[in-house]
Structures are given as C-alpha cells and as structure tokens.
Scaffold this motif. Structure first.
Motif, PDB file in Angstrom:
ATOM      1  N   THR A   1       3.581   1.655  -1.459  1.00  0.00           N
ATOM      2  CA  THR A   1       4.533   1.565  -2.775  1.00  0.00           C
ATOM      3  C   THR A   1       4.035   1.289  -3.992  1.00  0.00           C
ATOM      4  N   ASP A   2       2.728   0.713  -4.037  1.00  0.00           N
ATOM      5  CA  ASP A   2       1.843   0.493  -5.278  1.00  0.00           C
ATOM      6  C   ASP A   2       0.753   1.448  -5.116  1.00  0.00           C
ATOM      7  N   ALA A   3       0.605   2.525  -5.956  1.00  0.00           N
ATOM      8  CA  ALA A   3      -0.729   3.377  -5.999  1.00  0.00           C
ATOM      9  C   ALA A   3      -1.887   2.571  -6.220  1.00  0.00           C
ATOM     10  N   ASP A   4      -1.932   1.592  -7.257  1.00  0.00           N
ATOM     11  CA  ASP A   4      -3.184   0.863  -7.608  1.00  0.00           C
ATOM     12  C   ASP A   4      -3.663   0.202  -6.270  1.00  0.00           C
TER      13      ASP A   4
ATOM     14  N   ARG B   1      -2.917   0.575  -3.190  1.00  0.00           N
ATOM     15  CA  ARG B   1      -3.594   1.508  -2.147  1.00  0.00           C
ATOM     16  C   ARG B   1      -4.861   1.993  -2.467  1.00  0.00           C
ATOM     17  N   ALA B   2      -5.131   2.435  -3.818  1.00  0.00           N
ATOM     18  CA  ALA B   2      -6.533   2.748  -4.344  1.00  0.00           C
ATOM     19  C   ALA B   2      -7.406   1.801  -4.008  1.00  0.00           C
TER      20      ALA B   2
ATOM     21  N   HIS C   1       0.855  -1.042  -0.132  1.00  0.00           N
ATOM     22  CA  HIS C   1      -0.045   0.138  -0.076  1.00  0.00           C
ATOM     23  C   HIS C   1       0.802   1.205   0.112  1.00  0.00           C
TER      24      HIS C   1
END
Length: 385
Positions: free
Chosen positions: A146-149, A151-152, A144
């Motif tokens: 390091t990876d925007a997708d 986290r979204a 979450h």
C-alpha cells in the motif's frame, strides 16, 4: 560460516532508547561478535523527528539521550568501539566508529537491516548483500502493498527474512507482497541471560503496548493491535484466583482504570525499560510471562514469536502466550504454553503453578534449542549470502 565476515547491523537504538528494544538489536551485534565476525551497529536518524527521549516522553531531532544510552549499553557489553550514528539533520556522525564508518561500510560483506527501519543511503546501499529482516509480519507486507516508498526501499535489499515462520503455508494469512521471504527468529545470547531461581509466589508479568499504531485493513481482513486481542482475556485475574498479573503497559489509549478494576496490576513501562539492565531485572523478578500477541499476528496465523518472550525463556521463566501458529515450529507443553481462549489460558496458568520448577528448567531448554544466537545467526548469515 567458516570465514570471518564484516557485517553491518542497522537498527533502532538511539532513536528508541528502551531496554527491551535495545536488547532485540544488541543480541544481533553481540551474537555475531561471538561467532567471530567483524560486526558494527550503524543507525540513521531518518530525515524527520524520530528520536525518542523517555525523560521527556517526546520525539525530536535531538539524539542526545539515545547517544548516551547506546554508549553505556555497548560499553557494558564489551562492544565499545562497535557503533556509529548518522544524524541526518546535522549532517554529522556520532560514536566511536564514526571516523571510519564509511570505510567499514565500503568493505562490508553483509548488511542486516532489522525491521527495515534504516534508509539505504549510499554507504549502506553499496554493501553487496543486504538482508531485510521483518519483525512485524503482516503489517510489513501490507505496508509494501500500500506504500510505494516502503516497497521501493524493501526492493533495494537482496534477501528477505521474516519472523512469520508460517509464511507461505496454506493457512497463513500474511498477505503476499511478492518478495521471497525466508523464515528466521530472534537470536538470544544465552550467556547474557543467566538463569536465576524463579519465585512460585511471584507475579505474572509482561511489557506491552496497548496500541502501537493504527490497525490495518487489507483485502477485507482486519489486522489489529494487542488492544484487540486483550478483550477476550480481560477477566483472567478474577478467574485465576490468587495469582497476580502485572502489565508494564504503554500507550495513551490503554483503559487503565478499567483494567485495574478487573484485577490487573499496572506498571509504568518507562521504569521497567529505563535501560537494558532494569529490563533484565524485571524479568528476573517475575514468576513467568503471560501475554497476548497483536491481533494481526494471531488472526493471520503468522507463526510470529516475541523477542521479549524469548528472553523470558532464556532467563528460566515460563511463558504462557497467545497462539499465532508458533506451536508448529517451537516445542510447547513444557516451559512454553500456548492458548487461543481464556479457558486454555487458565489451564496453562494452572499447569505452570502445578509444576513450577519443572517449567522453569524447561523454559531455558526451549530457549537453548530454538533461540541460541550461535545457531540462529549462523543460519541467517549463510542464507543471506
């Protein structure tokens, strides 16, 4: 909860048709049904080649193997009508609940997205209470961060639960991703795991992946796999004397010849996990479990505890496993013993051998006290709403 709820459990069975993984998910469905809830298992193929076929040891977009697997498993558990699978590649629903799955979701009270592995397409996103259940602590939070997708996707849930039972404590090194995590643990439907007499002369066993995926490094700290935990315990069979230690060992990177040279007995995990019943049989045939945790779980002092170890306990099989901080939330010393060094592991093995029948009885008691599905799921559902 005093009222009957409609609950959708989203997980990973068709895409991961293996005995232990299936039990991890099915106990949520079976446990909620036994609490009187109107529960359905709904799975999504994702938009990439994510369906594993153990017969070919390959990933593809074809869900045929997994569909047969889940149909048989749910039939045997009395959940025949309680599942549906969305094949995004063919824009098609499968399973007995497929003709009414959109209506089921439209009228659901709660979604439990196990491990957060299912996308929240429209039919899931409209469920008013959406719980993310993290079963892979530290690695989930790093993703979450390091990876925007990722986290979204997580942010579209309304509540957050984790197997990291020490999260937020001063000595817990699970990185903070900003989500308000609450703690939970694996539910076990005790009636589905009948106790049978253990064999003191049997094998110490476990089912494990050497490397599940690449290690993570965050804020200068490394979070590794079981391969990194195992090195300190490689000499265990030689030092333990006559005990037999067997690993149902997955992962192409595992150093099998080296392990065998050190006295470890190896087993093909695809034989053991062919279906939920072969997995249960393997545990019943075991003397006890000996296992390490992912290095990331241990080094972070997460408090994580394995869903696999929970069913060893439920089956009346003692568990000796690497400390992650779980001894602060679970009762240890009888049936369940923790270790942080090879000498502590050897002492724990000797203690199980010394009072084997006592520890078998105590193992089931630990499962009943801490993992009973009625208690775990009631608490989870109440807080999720």
């Amino acid at each position: 909860m005093s009222r009957r709820l409609r609950i959708v459990v989203a997980g990973y069975i068709v895409r991961g048709p293996l005995g232990g993984l299936a039990w991890h998910h099915m106990q949520y469905v079976l446990g909620l049904a036994r609490l009187g809830h109107d529960v359905y298992f709904v799975e999504d193929s994702e938009d990439y080649a994510a369906c594993y076929d153990p017969a070919r040891d390959a990933l593809s977009t074809d869900p045929a193997y997994g569909l047969n697997f889940i149909a048989d498993a749910f039939l045997r558990l009395g959940l025949t009508e309680r599942w549906a699978f969305h094949d995004a590649h063919a824009a098609r629903w499968h399973g007995p609940a497929a003709p009414r799955v959109l209506g089921i979701c439209a009228n659901a009270d709660l979604l439990l997205n196990l491990s957060g592995v299912n996308p929240l397409r429209d039919w899931l996103a409209e469920i008013p209470a959406r719980a993310f259940v993290d079963t892979d602590p530290a690695f989930t939070q790093i993703r979450h961060l390091t990876d925007a997708d990722a986290r979204a996707l997580a942010a579209r849930h309304t509540t957050f639960f984790t197997f990291a039972e020490k999260i937020g404590q001063s000595d817990c090194l699970v990185p903070s991703d900003g989500f308000p995590w609450q703690t939970t643990r694996q539910p076990v439907v005790l009636e589905a795991w009948p106790v049978t007499a253990g064999r003191a002369a049997g094998r110490w066993t476990t089912v494990m992946q050497w490397d599940s995926y690449r290690a993570r490094v965050y804020a200068g700290r490394r979070y590794g796999m079981k391969s990194e935990s195992f090195a300190d315990y490689a000499e265990l069979p030689a030092r333990a004397g006559g005990d037999v230690f067997e690993l149902a060992l997955g992962s192409a990177s595992a150093p099998r010849e080296l392990l065998e040279s050190k006295g470890w007995r190896l087993r093909n995990p695809l034989e053991v996990t062919r279906d939920p019943w072969t997995y249960q049989a393997y545990i019943r045939e075991s003397k006890a479990e000996w296992s390490v945790a992912k290095q990331g779980y241990a080094t972070s002092r997460s408090g994580w505890f394995s869903e696999r170890s929970a069913v060893y306990l439920a089956s009346g099989r003692p568990v000796v496993t690497q400390e992650t901080g779980f001894s602060e939330t679970l009762r240890t010393g009888a049936g369940l013993l923790a270790f942080s060094t090879i000498d502590e592991a050897l002492d724990a093995v000797a203690e199980i051998n010394r009072r084997y029948e006592f520890h078998c009885r105590a193992a089931r008691e630990v499962a009943a006290e801490f993992f009973d599905s009625g208690r775990v799921l009631s608490h989870l559902v109440e807080r999720a709403l």
